[in-house]
Design an enzyme around this catalytic site. Structure first.
Site, PDB file in Angstrom:
ATOM      1  N   GLU A 102       0.816  -1.220   0.000  1.00  0.00           N
ATOM      2  CA  GLU A 102       0.000   0.000   0.000  1.00  0.00           C
ATOM      3  C   GLU A 102       0.851   1.273   0.000  1.00  0.00           C
ATOM      4  O   GLU A 102       1.718   1.445   0.864  1.00  0.00           O
ATOM      5  CB  GLU A 102      -0.893  -0.018   1.254  1.00  0.00           C
ATOM      6  CG  GLU A 102      -1.877   1.121   1.291  1.00  0.00           C
ATOM      7  CD  GLU A 102      -2.813   1.036   2.509  1.00  0.00           C
ATOM      8  OE1 GLU A 102      -3.096  -0.077   2.986  1.00  0.00           O
ATOM      9  OE2 GLU A 102      -3.237   2.098   2.974  1.00  0.00           O
ATOM     10  N   LYS A 114      -7.012  -1.155  11.854  1.00  0.00           N
ATOM     11  CA  LYS A 114      -6.397  -1.605  10.596  1.00  0.00           C
ATOM     12  C   LYS A 114      -5.179  -0.746  10.270  1.00  0.00           C
ATOM     13  O   LYS A 114      -4.135  -1.244   9.839  1.00  0.00           O
ATOM     14  CB  LYS A 114      -7.432  -1.546   9.466  1.00  0.00           C
ATOM     15  CG  LYS A 114      -6.974  -2.143   8.150  1.00  0.00           C
ATOM     16  CD  LYS A 114      -6.233  -1.186   7.246  1.00  0.00           C
ATOM     17  CE  LYS A 114      -5.882  -1.842   5.919  1.00  0.00           C
ATOM     18  NZ  LYS A 114      -5.047  -0.971   5.071  1.00  0.00           N
ATOM     19  N   ASP A 133       4.882 -14.708  11.494  1.00  0.00           N
ATOM     20  CA  ASP A 133       3.514 -15.137  11.210  1.00  0.00           C
ATOM     21  C   ASP A 133       2.582 -13.937  11.451  1.00  0.00           C
ATOM     22  O   ASP A 133       2.131 -13.698  12.570  1.00  0.00           O
ATOM     23  CB  ASP A 133       3.173 -16.313  12.131  1.00  0.00           C
ATOM     24  CG  ASP A 133       1.771 -16.849  11.911  1.00  0.00           C
ATOM     25  OD1 ASP A 133       0.951 -16.172  11.261  1.00  0.00           O
ATOM     26  OD2 ASP A 133       1.495 -17.953  12.425  1.00  0.00           O
ATOM     27  N   HIS A 153      -2.032  10.041  -1.078  1.00  0.00           N
ATOM     28  CA  HIS A 153      -2.144   8.792  -1.831  1.00  0.00           C
ATOM     29  C   HIS A 153      -2.056   9.014  -3.332  1.00  0.00           C
ATOM     30  O   HIS A 153      -1.686   8.123  -4.072  1.00  0.00           O
ATOM     31  CB  HIS A 153      -3.522   8.156  -1.580  1.00  0.00           C
ATOM     32  CG  HIS A 153      -3.535   7.202  -0.423  1.00  0.00           C
ATOM     33  ND1 HIS A 153      -2.816   6.043  -0.429  1.00  0.00           N
ATOM     34  CD2 HIS A 153      -4.196   7.220   0.747  1.00  0.00           C
ATOM     35  CE1 HIS A 153      -3.024   5.399   0.703  1.00  0.00           C
ATOM     36  NE2 HIS A 153      -3.856   6.092   1.442  1.00  0.00           N
TER      37      HIS A 153
HETATM   38  C1  MEV Z   1      -5.532   2.803   5.322  1.00  0.00           C
HETATM   39  O1  MEV Z   1      -4.798   1.642   5.003  1.00  0.00           O
HETATM   40  C2  MEV Z   1      -5.494   3.052   6.815  1.00  0.00           C
HETATM   41  C3  MEV Z   1      -6.410   4.169   7.308  1.00  0.00           C
HETATM   42  O2  MEV Z   1      -7.728   3.963   6.814  1.00  0.00           O
HETATM   43  C4  MEV Z   1      -6.374   4.115   8.810  1.00  0.00           C
HETATM   44  C5  MEV Z   1      -7.411   4.989   9.490  1.00  0.00           C
HETATM   45  O3  MEV Z   1      -8.437   5.292   8.882  1.00  0.00           O
HETATM   46  O4  MEV Z   1      -7.158   5.303  10.669  1.00  0.00           O
HETATM   47  C6  MEV Z   1      -5.954   5.522   6.796  1.00  0.00           C
END
Ligand code: MEV
Length: 420
Positions: free
Chosen positions: A82, A259, A275, A372
């Site tokens: 990413e 995430k 892992d 991005h």
């Molecule tokens: C993207 O991989 C991760 C984000 O969505 C994390 C977040 O929203 O805190 C930018």
């Protein structure tokens, strides 16, 4: 229809396996070459790592810079597909330096091995197991004299009654200090070895004997104070606090919040041959122990600076498993310069916090799309077939137009080529 039932597939050499797959999927010569061409993970090593190997798969390794953790300088190798993750971590680490970087701590490398005992009186069986704890520990430690000689081994036994849809059970936990290993092999071997003794003690029937990935005795912690001026002033502090409040109150947001943390943590797990599914499972289960919650916290200190903390289980090793086999993992560990699995887990926690802070800061201010955009545009340009300096030309136009789309990338490339 071609059949996926290929007898003896696992026994074939890699080339012949690849031939079979090529026949099945009508792969062209160049597609077979893509699979067969290895980078730094030689085919013979790959072929010994898992079953039915036909190739290797590559991802970029990016280095996050600026990390000052417990007074030590680190360069962080991250393996991830990413865009923006590595840049965001580096940027957050730079801001953390104003107030001394990250400070970490941990519980030490203790894993849990579970032994499931059915067909017993769980409460009585529990006391009997606890009574004979020393004997169980001794039996477990006989399995791994090496680990014991390194100062690790089974250190405790816990037991609890559990009501299930199949009736009452006794669940025994072996608590094992696994030192610098991830620990699954050591713990699973011990759990299997003590099972007959547990059956004898409880009169019950043992079914599962397996490590738990909810490693609550292997927690890594980190915190950082982000200087309010260095991160963009009071507005930014308020923005991050509000983002945190949102995640704390809402599982839909909290999942994405966590995430983002795992973007950093899993990227290091992969880079070091660990892992990453175990780390992910442990992290999310830990987050869910009292209702699904963020793995980080944010508050303001009395000077108005932002204080971020993180705590989660991180079960990773610096010896054993693919860490010792994959030459790329070994080099990445050397770049990291960690002396132990415990240090690795603390560094990962610090990077998780940095990653989360960077995401919340961006989200609460300009949003993440601007950062991005050019990387995404570059990917689209390359997918559209742009070569050499065509790539930058396509990117420039897509970003200027703010139309970062695959169809537009193809059109722009055609226009560039037409113009010559
Ligand atoms: C993207 O991989 C991760 C984000 O969505 C994390 C977040 O929203 O805190 C930018």
């Amino acid at each position: 229809m071609k059949s996926s039932r290929i007898e003896g597939f696992y026994r074939l050499p890699v080339e012949e396996r690849l031939e079979k797959v090529a026949e099945f999927a009508n792969l062209k010569e160049e597609e077979k070459e893509i699979l067969f061409k290895t980078g730094s993970l030689p085919m013979d090593i790959a072929n010994r790592m898992i079953e039915n190997v036909i190739g290797t798969f590559e991802l970029p390794i990016g280095i996050a810079t600026n990390f000052l953790i417990d007074g030590k300088e680190y360069l962080i190798p991250m393996v991830i597909e990413e865009p923006s993750v590595v840049a965001a971590a580096s940027n957050a680490a730079k801001m953390a330096r104003f107030k001394g970087g990250f400070k970490t701590s941990s519980t030490g490398p203790r894993m849990i091995g579970q032994i499931q005992v059915a067909k017993t009186n769980p409460h009585l069986a529990r006391l009997k197991v606890l009574e004979r704890k020393d004997e169980i520990i001794e039996k477990a430690n006989e399995q791994d004299p090496m680990l014991v000689s390194l100062g690790g081994g089974c250190v405790d036994v816990e037991a609890r009654a559990l009501q299930t849809i199949e009736g009452d059970m006794l669940i025994v936990h072996l608590i094992v200090d696994v030192r610098d290993a991830m620990g699954a092999n050591a713990v699973n071997t011990m759990a299997e070895a003590v099972a007959p003794l547990i059956e004898k003690i409880t009169g019950g029937r043992v079914y599962l004997r397996i490590i738990s990935n909810l490693a609550t005795y292997r927690l890594a912690r980190a915190y950082a104070i982000f200087d309010k001026d260095a991160i963009g002033g009071e507005e930014v502090v308020e923005g991050v606090l509000n983002a945190y409040a949102f995640a704390l109150a809402d599982p839909y947001r909290c999942t994405t919040h966590n995430k983002g943390i795992m973007n950093g943590i899993s990227a290091i797990a992969i880079a070091t041959g660990n892992d990453f599914r175990a780390v992910e499972a442990g992290a999310h289960a830990y987050a869910a122990m009292n209702g699904y919650k963020p793995l980080t916290t944010y508050e303001k200190d009395r000077n108005g600076n932002l204080v971020g903390t993180i705590e989660l289980p991180i079960a990773v090793g610096t010896v054993g498993g693919s860490t010792s086999v994959n030459p790329i993992a070994k080099v990445n560990l050397k770049i990291l310069g960690v002396k132990s699995a415990d240090e690795l887990s603390r560094v990962m926690a610090a990077v998780g916090l940095a990653q989360n802070f960077a995401a919340l800061r961006a989200l609460a201010t300009e949003g993440i799309q601007r950062g991005h955009m050019s990387l995404h545009a570059r990917n689209l340009a390359i997918s559209a077939g742009a070569k050499g300096d065509e790539v930058e030309k396509v990117v420039e136009i897509l970003v200027k137009e703010r139309r970062i789309r695959a169809d537009r990338a193809r059109e722009v490339l055609e226009e560039i080529r037409r113009r010559g």
